[in-house]
Design a protein around this motif. Structure first.
Motif, PDB file in Angstrom:
ATOM      1  N   VAL A   1       0.878  -1.357   0.119  1.00 58.92           N
ATOM      2  CA  VAL A   1       0.008   0.050  -0.036  1.00 58.92           C
ATOM      3  C   VAL A   1       0.840   1.333  -0.229  1.00 58.92           C
ATOM      4  O   VAL A   1       2.057   1.178   0.513  1.00 58.92           O
TER       5      VAL A   1
ATOM      6  N   SER B   1      -8.819   4.353  -9.060  1.00 56.61           N
ATOM      7  CA  SER B   1      -7.801   4.506  -8.176  1.00 56.61           C
ATOM      8  C   SER B   1      -6.994   3.121  -8.318  1.00 56.61           C
ATOM      9  O   SER B   1      -6.617   2.317  -7.370  1.00 56.61           O
TER      10      SER B   1
ATOM     11  N   ASN C   1      -5.834   1.744  -4.642  1.00 52.66           N
ATOM     12  CA  ASN C   1      -6.814   1.074  -3.694  1.00 52.66           C
ATOM     13  C   ASN C   1      -7.239  -0.166  -4.291  1.00 52.66           C
ATOM     14  O   ASN C   1      -7.657  -0.189  -5.412  1.00 52.66           O
TER      15      ASN C   1
ATOM     16  N   TYR D   1      -8.571  -4.821  -3.424  1.00 53.26           N
ATOM     17  CA  TYR D   1      -8.906  -5.668  -2.528  1.00 53.26           C
ATOM     18  C   TYR D   1      -8.647  -7.291  -3.159  1.00 53.26           C
ATOM     19  O   TYR D   1      -8.485  -7.314  -4.375  1.00 53.26           O
TER      20      TYR D   1
ATOM     21  N   LEU E   1      -5.317   0.128   1.099  1.00 56.60           N
ATOM     22  CA  LEU E   1      -5.577   1.408   0.608  1.00 56.60           C
ATOM     23  C   LEU E   1      -4.436   2.379   0.821  1.00 56.60           C
ATOM     24  O   LEU E   1      -3.632   2.233   1.667  1.00 56.60           O
TER      25      LEU E   1
ATOM     26  N   ASN F   1      -6.452   7.529   1.957  1.00 57.05           N
ATOM     27  CA  ASN F   1      -7.313   7.063   1.207  1.00 57.05           C
ATOM     28  C   ASN F   1      -8.665   6.398   1.913  1.00 57.05           C
ATOM     29  O   ASN F   1      -9.757   6.242   1.263  1.00 57.05           O
TER      30      ASN F   1
ATOM     31  N   ALA G   1     -12.275   5.991   0.034  1.00 54.59           N
ATOM     32  CA  ALA G   1     -12.510   4.740  -0.275  1.00 54.59           C
ATOM     33  C   ALA G   1     -13.712   4.137   0.353  1.00 54.59           C
ATOM     34  O   ALA G   1     -14.184   2.960   0.051  1.00 54.59           O
TER      35      ALA G   1
ATOM     36  N   SER H   1      -3.976   0.102   5.423  1.00 57.71           N
ATOM     37  CA  SER H   1      -3.384   1.315   5.114  1.00 57.71           C
ATOM     38  C   SER H   1      -2.384   1.969   5.705  1.00 57.71           C
ATOM     39  O   SER H   1      -1.933   1.211   6.636  1.00 57.71           O
TER      40      SER H   1
END
Length: 608
Positions: free
Chosen positions: A72, A104, A108, A110, A121, A125, A129, A151
């Motif tokens: 990240v 993004s 960002n 998953y 993230l 963010n 997000a 993050s």
């Protein structure tokens, strides 16, 4: 979790990655058979081509072994690296099946692994997000059981934190954090999120609450709704893997935060520590169960020079084990003054309501006092305002925001355990002071249930959180103090005095290494299903090897109900029973057992 690996600049002004700590973390995690590493931002100091090359030279060795990476973006990449360089380098590490946030991409995203949903993230963010996170979770609730949000930074910090930076100390009419912060806390609490971050160069584990800490009650079971959890989510600051360390600024944001573990090491002269820490933290998911271990190793490396290479000597410093079906409570230290109003939550006893398993078993914490706890200092910091620009228009306005979002104003009916003067306006210098103070950590104790196995006659109870503190006292910069000899800082007790030295139990080790820590003696009451006959059963614990063993021989069981005075005046038992836990059977209530323990445990009833 791989914390910040930024290495600073050399004599020629060239920035580097902290290669010695990074190697040691990944070597440790590979040995532990980790299959996924979240690199929590500030991989680099200046985002240069050389630094990315240094980082990938180490990470690629472990990627070749089959370990995945989830990098990240930290503030140092955000500030220094071109987006082209970040994407070109990190797209080789971000998994191919990652789902990216529209607009993004590569920033960002998953992934899903088994029953775990993991978000990565970029720095700052999370609020941006948040709607995407909510939509994703809503669409996948049937597929996942655990959620990890990773993050670089978070809402509530030790030195930083978006709530302080963007709300209390923020810009007028700027609502990008202000408007969603309470909703994020509630959503993360409702969905049992584990939030992991870097950025702070120190280790901390805490609970961040959906409401306020004084409104966050211990959890238990309801007649119709089953077990419920405390309204809070777990926040983990993963520590350090760099050549710099931070002190503890601003302290516990006790309005919404309860700290259960804190360790920092600044490696500086004076009041700092004489080393850095490097940290390696591991989350393990197995069906509904989560196990967590966090390790530290001391080192004195300040650059990548060969003479600073070291072999990390790892020590366990924090842990928990729990499942999705659980009840939880916060056990406060015995330093809370007797005259302090309990406000429903300030209990220093190992006491809880009943917590139910699926098979009809139920358990509760039944007694004991939290006499062994850790203590830490913060340092004085200030905040200012600029009328017309900042959200606060005056010192009083800034103080209002601090009490609305971060701290508890001390009143007799609304006590602040960290200080009666938590926030102080300095009108002469036009600054708001957050004075240094001494903070006593709490214990987050959980009772969790797993389904029975072939070896057990009942579902399995996991008791966790009782042996994570050993009586350590550290200053704001990580320097060691003695909790049994040293006073806390002035004004840190609710009566306006300093927190007093603490007389620890003899078993308290005052060590950061908790691998052999002994908890304060506490009692667990375990009631089996009514259909089972108590004379056919015995209370047992699971060993480290996974075998089930009776806690005490059958002839050592005392037949009586539990009372608190049994902790200090245990009943007589036959010779040879003294080396086993005190176990009782209370047939007045059917299949009801109790035991006095001084460690975390996994308990169940097994056949005699």
């Amino acid at each position: 979790m791989l914390p910040d690996t930024q290495g600073g600049t050399d004599a020629q002004g060239q920035a580097h990655v902290a290669m010695h700590p990074m190697r040691e973390v990944l070597k440790h995690q590979a040995a532990a058979e980790v299959d996924l590493v979240i690199a929590l931002g500030d991989l680099t100091d200046h985002g240069s081509t050389l630094e990315f090359s240094e980082w990938t030279s180490i990470a690629s060795q472990y990627q070749d072994q089959g370990i995945e990476f989830l990098p990240v973006m930290g503030n140092h990449e955000h500030s220094f690296a071109y987006a082209v360089e970040w994407i070109d380098t990190m797209k080789q590490y971000i998994p191919e099946d990652a789902v990216h946030m529209p607009g993004s991409e590569w920033v960002n995203y998953y992934i899903v692994r088994d029953n775990v949903l993991i978000f990565g993230l970029a720095y700052y963010n999370l609020p941006l997000a948040f709607q995407w996170i909510k939509d994703t979770v809503s669409s996948m609730e049937e597929e996942i059981e655990h959620i990890v949000v990773a993050s670089h930074d978070g809402l509530i910090g030790a030195k930083y934190g978006q709530t302080r930076e963007q709300i209390v100390d923020g810009t007028k009419d700027d609502g990008w954090v202000y408007d969603v912060q309470p909703e994020i806390r509630k959503f993360f609490s409702d969905h049992d999120v584990i939030y992991v971050q870097g950025h702070e160069h120190q280790y901390q584990r805490s609970l961040v609450t959906a409401k306020t800490t004084l409104q966050t009650l211990p959890s238990s079971a309801t007649p119709t709704g089953g077990n419920y959890r405390m309204g809070a989510y777990t926040q983990i600051m993963a520590g350090n893997a760099s050549y710099k360390g931070y002190e503890f600024r601003y302290g516990e944001r006790e309005l919404v935060q309860m700290i259960v573990s804190q360790k920092n090491a600044t490696y500086s002269e004076g009041n700092g520590s004489d080393h850095f820490d490097v940290n390696s933290s591991i989350l393990t998911f197995n069906g509904p169960r989560i196990d967590y271990q966090s390790y530290y190793a001391e080192h004195r490396a300040k650059s990548n020079a060969p003479e600073f290479a070291f072999d990390a000597q790892w020590h366990l410093m924090d842990k928990f084990s729990r499942s999705l079906n659980r009840c939880e409570t916060m056990v406060y230290p015995n330093s809370v003054l007797d005259e302090t109003r309990p406000v429903l939550v300030f209990q220093n006893q190992y006491m809880s309501n009943d917590c139910y398993a699926d098979d009809g078993s139920f358990a509760r914490l039944a007694g004991g006092i939290n006499n062994t706890f850790n203590r830490t200092d913060s340092r004085t910091r200030d905040m200012g305002f600029t009328p017309g620009i900042s959200r606060a228009e005056s010192l009083n306005d800034l103080m209002r925001l601090a009490y609305q979002w971060l701290y508890i104003p001390h009143e007799r009916w609304n006590p602040n355990l960290n200080s009666p003067l938590r926030v102080v306006p300095d009108y002469e210098n036009d600054e708001l002071l957050i004075p240094e103070t001494t903070i006593d950590l709490k214990e987050h104790v959980t009772l969790s249930w797993l389904q029975s196995t072939e070896q057990t006659q009942t579902d399995i109870l996991i008791v966790s959180g009782t042996q994570n503190q050993t009586g350590i006292y550290q200053g704001a910069y990580g320097g060691r103090k003695d909790i049994q000899q040293d006073n806390g800082l002035p004004m840190s007790q609710t009566d306006g005095n300093a927190k007093a030295p603490v007389q620890l139990p003899q078993a308290a080790t005052q060590s950061w290494d908790i691998s052999d820590a002994q908890a304060d003696s506490y009692a667990i009451q375990f009631t089996g299903p009514e259909a089972l006959e108590p004379q056919d059963l015995i209370l047992a614990s699971r060993s480290a090897e996974g075998d089930w063993q009776a806690l005490t021989p059958e002839e050592c069981i005392v037949e009586m109900g539990w009372t608190d005075d049994l902790l200090s005046a245990p009943p007589a038992r036959p010779d040879g029973c003294g080396d086993t836990p005190l176990v009782g059977l209370d047939t007045t209530y059917g299949n009801r057992w109790w035991v006095v323990l001084n460690r975390d445990a996994e308990l169940a009833l097994i056949s005699r």
